[in-house]
Design an enzyme around this catalytic site. Structure first.
Site, PDB file in Angstrom:
ATOM      1  N   TYR A 106      13.614   4.697   4.068  1.00 17.07           N
ATOM      2  CA  TYR A 106      15.104   4.869   3.847  1.00 17.07           C
ATOM      3  C   TYR A 106      15.694   3.176   3.672  1.00 17.07           C
ATOM      4  O   TYR A 106      15.994   2.654   4.625  1.00 17.07           O
ATOM      5  CB  TYR A 106      15.922   5.509   4.822  1.00 17.07           C
ATOM      6  CG  TYR A 106      15.416   7.038   4.764  1.00 17.07           C
ATOM      7  CD1 TYR A 106      14.977   7.701   3.672  1.00 17.07           C
ATOM      8  CD2 TYR A 106      15.611   7.592   5.935  1.00 17.07           C
ATOM      9  CE1 TYR A 106      14.541   8.944   3.915  1.00 17.07           C
ATOM     10  CE2 TYR A 106      15.152   9.183   6.192  1.00 17.07           C
ATOM     11  CZ  TYR A 106      14.434   9.548   4.910  1.00 17.07           C
ATOM     12  OH  TYR A 106      14.184  10.967   5.162  1.00 17.07           O
ATOM     13  N   HIS A 123       5.594  11.702   6.808  1.00 16.19           N
ATOM     14  CA  HIS A 123       6.678  11.608   5.877  1.00 16.19           C
ATOM     15  C   HIS A 123       6.041  12.125   4.438  1.00 16.19           C
ATOM     16  O   HIS A 123       5.491  11.574   3.858  1.00 16.19           O
ATOM     17  CB  HIS A 123       7.321  10.414   5.659  1.00 16.19           C
ATOM     18  CG  HIS A 123       8.596  10.523   4.970  1.00 16.19           C
ATOM     19  ND1 HIS A 123       9.558   9.351   5.171  1.00 16.19           N
ATOM     20  CD2 HIS A 123       9.336  11.228   4.449  1.00 16.19           C
ATOM     21  CE1 HIS A 123      10.729   9.661   4.445  1.00 16.19           C
ATOM     22  NE2 HIS A 123      10.663  10.839   3.838  1.00 16.19           N
TER      23      HIS A 123
HETATM   24  P1  NAD Z   1      22.596  15.495   2.016  1.00 13.71           P
HETATM   25  O1  NAD Z   1      22.594  16.845   1.615  1.00 13.71           O
HETATM   26  O2  NAD Z   1      22.906  15.551   3.572  1.00 13.71           O
HETATM   27  O3  NAD Z   1      23.626  14.693   1.344  1.00 13.71           O
HETATM   28  C1  NAD Z   1      23.891  13.300   1.592  1.00 13.71           C
HETATM   29  C2  NAD Z   1      25.152  12.722   0.770  1.00 13.71           C
HETATM   30  O4  NAD Z   1      26.438  13.541   0.979  1.00 13.71           O
HETATM   31  C3  NAD Z   1      25.495  11.341   1.112  1.00 13.71           C
HETATM   32  O5  NAD Z   1      25.728  10.804  -0.221  1.00 13.71           O
HETATM   33  C4  NAD Z   1      26.608  11.355   1.994  1.00 13.71           C
HETATM   34  O6  NAD Z   1      27.572  10.224   1.759  1.00 13.71           O
HETATM   35  C5  NAD Z   1      27.332  12.678   1.513  1.00 13.71           C
HETATM   36  N1  NAD Z   1      28.170  13.172   2.224  1.00 13.71           N
HETATM   37  C6  NAD Z   1      28.019  13.655   3.542  1.00 13.71           C
HETATM   38  N2  NAD Z   1      29.004  14.226   4.057  1.00 13.71           N
HETATM   39  C7  NAD Z   1      30.005  14.115   3.036  1.00 13.71           C
HETATM   40  C8  NAD Z   1      31.294  14.812   2.949  1.00 13.71           C
HETATM   41  N3  NAD Z   1      31.843  15.556   4.091  1.00 13.71           N
HETATM   42  N4  NAD Z   1      31.958  14.697   1.946  1.00 13.71           N
HETATM   43  C9  NAD Z   1      31.471  13.923   1.050  1.00 13.71           C
HETATM   44  N5  NAD Z   1      30.089  13.305   0.668  1.00 13.71           N
HETATM   45  C10 NAD Z   1      29.620  13.723   2.064  1.00 13.71           C
HETATM   46  O7  NAD Z   1      21.236  14.986   1.935  1.00 13.71           O
HETATM   47  P2  NAD Z   1      20.478  13.826   2.592  1.00 13.71           P
HETATM   48  O8  NAD Z   1      20.990  12.661   3.215  1.00 13.71           O
HETATM   49  O9  NAD Z   1      19.328  13.689   1.856  1.00 13.71           O
HETATM   50  O10 NAD Z   1      19.691  14.600   3.761  1.00 13.71           O
HETATM   51  C11 NAD Z   1      20.076  14.547   5.136  1.00 13.71           C
HETATM   52  C12 NAD Z   1      19.170  13.782   5.989  1.00 13.71           C
HETATM   53  O11 NAD Z   1      17.947  14.581   6.275  1.00 13.71           O
HETATM   54  C13 NAD Z   1      18.360  12.650   5.535  1.00 13.71           C
HETATM   55  O12 NAD Z   1      19.549  11.358   5.716  1.00 13.71           O
HETATM   56  C14 NAD Z   1      17.381  12.425   6.009  1.00 13.71           C
HETATM   57  O13 NAD Z   1      17.720  11.725   7.401  1.00 13.71           O
HETATM   58  C15 NAD Z   1      16.812  13.722   6.192  1.00 13.71           C
HETATM   59  N6  NAD Z   1      16.020  13.985   5.017  1.00 13.71           N
HETATM   60  C16 NAD Z   1      14.551  13.952   5.216  1.00 13.71           C
HETATM   61  C17 NAD Z   1      13.553  14.182   4.129  1.00 13.71           C
HETATM   62  C18 NAD Z   1      12.178  14.106   4.531  1.00 13.71           C
HETATM   63  O14 NAD Z   1      11.584  13.912   5.547  1.00 13.71           O
HETATM   64  N7  NAD Z   1      11.155  14.145   3.500  1.00 13.71           N
HETATM   65  C19 NAD Z   1      14.044  14.238   2.878  1.00 13.71           C
HETATM   66  C20 NAD Z   1      15.497  14.430   2.693  1.00 13.71           C
HETATM   67  C21 NAD Z   1      16.284  14.238   3.931  1.00 13.71           C
END
Ligand code: NAD
Length: 308
Positions: free
Chosen positions: A56, A119
């Site tokens: 990230y 990952h």
């Molecule tokens: P998400 O669906 O949580 O969306 C995140 C986005 O939504 C960001 O742009 C954030 O600023 C925005 N957001 C959050 N709360 C909000 C609100 N209340 N109003 C408006 N916008 C808002 O997607 P994500 O961040 O990809 O997934 C969450 C976490 O899961 C990641 O940060 C990561 O730690 C993990 N993840 C892991 C993998 C993997 O291991 N392959 C893949 C995807 C995500």
């Protein structure tokens, strides 16, 4: 805050977890001070699971999370990953994941993580993940550098295949259980339940799509799915309901998933998203939303090696 055991581990994780990828400016440029405040505020509100990866922001998210956690390491359950280090940079070899973890520990300013996850395993050779990568992670666990180990990925098939061959403590998938897609529930949950493997559900906002700002440009979903999410947004707007709150609430109601990880970078987002914990389930609204997203429901995109 409510907590749930992560499978058979001793980790009692918060139902709402902090996804730290936005701290690495993965979605848009963020303010590091605001990011630190968001982390501190989340901890004060009882969020204890923090998930990050060296991928990230090409180590930026780990750097920033590590800096925000100075003096607070013992208040959190810290999860990071290994094996993926760039959009096209993977190294699932024992040497690669071992040195990868050393870098993560340095940036996170700690000498152990609570959960170390391989990952995006669908980008690797599955045989290597089973025969080399996971045994290397068990070694790191024996050395006390990781309390538990897990696998992450978009391909449910690959997660299943690996976990069926070799026991893991936890699995994480993303964009496979939210208002737009629910196939994790049938494809992964029964196996996880049966084997008591901890399950983490990431991206309840479908990587930003289920927000007013919409998805980032790099989002891999087809245009029809973006259009479906705008229809969902319109329904929420007409009813005066917050789309992110509803979307997160939907995920939090899952009976087996231990934690839903939302990516956050500001205190305002933390507060908004915490509200979902106390929101009331609205089955009628969910049914109305599901009716407008057919035929774009459960649309998925290819990820990783063709055979995976
Ligand atoms: P998400 O669906 O949580 O969306 C995140 C986005 O939504 C960001 O742009 C954030 O600023 C925005 N957001 C959050 N709360 C909000 C609100 N209340 N109003 C408006 N916008 C808002 O997607 P994500 O961040 O990809 O997934 C969450 C976490 O899961 C990641 O940060 C990561 O730690 C993990 N993840 C892991 C993998 C993997 O291991 N392959 C893949 C995807 C995500």
């Amino acid at each position: 805050m409510r907590y749930r055991k992560l499978g058979l581990t001793e980790l009692n994780v918060s139902l709402l977890g902090f996804g730290a990828s936005p701290l690495g400016d993965v979605f848009f440029r963020t303010n590091p001070e605001e990011g630190t405040q968001a982390v501190h505020h989340a901890i004060d509100e009882g969020v204890n699971l923090f998930d990050v990866s060296p991928y990230y922001g090409l180590t930026l998210a780990e750097e920033r999370l590590g800096s925000a956690l100075v003096g607070k390491r013992d208040s959190v359950i810290l999860a990071t990953k290994c094996g993926r280090y760039g959009d096209h940079i993977f190294d699932f070899s024992p040497r690669g994941v071992t040195s990868g973890l050393e870098g993560s520990l340095r940036r996170l300013r700690t000498d152990y993580v609570d959960l170390l996850q391989v990952h995006d395993i669908e980008f690797g050779d599955t045989e290597q993940v089973i025969n080399e990568t996971l045994p290397a992670l068990r070694q790191l666990q024996k050395q006390g550098k990781a309390r538990y180990i897990g696998i992450t990925g978009y391909s449910l098939k690959t997660l299943l295949r690996v976990a069926a061959e070799l026991p893991v403590d936890a699995m994480l998938s993303y964009c496979r259980y939210n208002l737009l897609v629910t196939d994790m529930d049938v494809a992964l949950v029964p196996f996880a339940r049966q084997h008591e493997i901890g399950l983490i559900n990431a991206s309840p906002l479908h990587m930003g799509m289920l927000t007013e700002n919409g998805a980032p440009e790099w989002h891999p979903a087809e245009p029809a799915v973006h259009a479906a999410s705008r229809r969902v947004e319109a329904i929420c707007k007409a009813k005066g309901v917050s789309l992110p709150e509803l979307a997160i609430r939907f995920c939090l109601a899952h009976p087996y998933v231990s934690s839903t990880l939302v990516g956050m970078a500001t205190q305002r987002q933390v507060d908004e998203n915490l509200r979902a914990l106390n929101a009331v389930d609205d089955d009628e609204l969910i049914a109305e939303i599901q009716a407008v997203i057919v035929p774009d429901q459960n649309a998925v995109w290819p990820s990783g090696r063709e055979e995976n």
